[in-house]
Design an enzyme around this catalytic site. Sequence first.
Site, PDB file in Angstrom:
ATOM      1  N   ASP A 178       0.851  -1.205   0.000  1.00 33.57           N
ATOM      2  CA  ASP A 178       0.000   0.000   0.000  1.00 33.57           C
ATOM      3  C   ASP A 178       0.883   1.250   0.000  1.00 33.57           C
ATOM      4  OD1 ASP A 178      -2.986  -0.978   1.091  1.00 33.57           O
ATOM      5  OD2 ASP A 178      -1.337  -2.144   1.892  1.00 33.57           O
ATOM      6  N   ASP A 204      -0.562  -3.953  -4.401  1.00 31.58           N
ATOM      7  CA  ASP A 204      -1.445  -2.783  -4.432  1.00 31.58           C
ATOM      8  C   ASP A 204      -1.022  -1.748  -5.469  1.00 31.58           C
ATOM      9  OD1 ASP A 204      -2.793  -4.013  -2.417  1.00 31.58           O
ATOM     10  OD2 ASP A 204      -1.916  -2.816  -0.810  1.00 31.58           O
TER      11      ASP A 204
HETATM   12  C1  BDR Z   1      -3.262  -7.749  -0.186  1.00 25.80           C
HETATM   13  O1  BDR Z   1      -3.236  -8.069   1.206  1.00 25.80           O
HETATM   14  C2  BDR Z   1      -2.424  -7.165   1.903  1.00 25.80           C
HETATM   15  O2  BDR Z   1      -1.613  -7.818   2.818  1.00 25.80           O
HETATM   16  C3  BDR Z   1      -1.664  -6.388   0.883  1.00 25.80           C
HETATM   17  O3  BDR Z   1      -1.448  -5.062   1.332  1.00 25.80           O
HETATM   18  C4  BDR Z   1      -2.533  -6.434  -0.344  1.00 25.80           C
HETATM   19  O4  BDR Z   1      -3.473  -5.394  -0.348  1.00 25.80           O
HETATM   20  C5  BDR Z   1      -2.684  -8.890  -0.963  1.00 25.80           C
HETATM   21  O5  BDR Z   1      -3.436 -10.030  -0.744  1.00 25.80           O
HETATM   22 CA    CA Z   2      -3.272  -3.506   1.111  1.00 33.18          CA
END
Ligand code: BDR
Ligand code: CA
Length: 311
Positions: A16, A240
């Site tokens: 993110d 992300d």
């Molecule tokens: C998603 O899960 C989160 O841990 C990451 O930020 C991503 O958005 C991947 O499965």
């Molecule tokens: Ca995420």
Amino acid sequence: MAPTPVILDVDPGHDDALALMLACGAPELEVRAVTTVAGNVPLGKTTRNALRVLALIGRGDVPVGVGAEAPLARPLHTAENIHGESGLDGPELAEPTFAPDGRGAVRLMADLVEASAEPITLVPTGPLTNVATFLEEHPRLKNNISRIVLMGGSMGLGNTTPAAEFNVYVDPEAARIVFESGLPITMVGLDVTHEAGAGPEAIERLRALGPVGEVAAELVTFFAGTYRKVYGSDAPPIHDAVAVAAVVEPGILKTRPMRVEIECESQLTRGETICDLHGIWSRPPNAEVALELDREAFFEVLYRSLGELVA
Ligand code: BDR
Ligand code: CA
């Protein structure tokens, strides 16, 4: 061309954080707000992390709306095993220099969507709790949303259970509301984000970009360590950031319209996204599902955008 107005809904989280950096660096996007949700770590930490990333890149002008601290109908499930105790373990990041917007995530989204002269694109990269709540509370404002480009789900294997991807697993009821909203949705699922694995070469390219790139490289280095431990893989996918890059440059994804249903009942497959690739159900499609990623083009968007940022 005028930049695309976006609101990012995030739970930082290493990937993110890179998604935020990419969005703020890309001249093709105008980040109108960032909203935070509980997910990878509890809400206080995801909010602190979003503020710390924005402070690092000098974007204290972006309003940050604090969102839901728990999924709609379940206790929160977090992922410290992947993102560390802080949610953003690895680099030393200074404390935020500014506070969240007093309105909270849903009110902030509503105000911005209502006031916008052009339709806004929502880019959720965490559990869909805030977005679902916004759509339920403000159905009229759907008219001013251009589309939702989300990281979540999978056409195939999961990462949180064998069947489910983390974001949809955490709040399947919210995901169901979003997929049933009637809005144009692009689903950037795990099977495709796995093409965006960042190995040692990517880490060096990031590091060479300057101070922000160095922090990004440290983030990916930590992320690589946990991915190695948990999944036995050396190149952690920057999940992300793929969703954001797909708004910057839609051509990086090959997608196909299909019906996607969310499993909310089964204990075994909770959070599974069942994608009707062959139209077997004969139900109208509700999402453009990503099938392939142009990996090189994705990384070029990432480097180019982060290269624009000044710490
Ligand atoms: C998603 O899960 C989160 O841990 C990451 O930020 C991503 O958005 C991947 O499965
Ligand atoms: Ca995420």
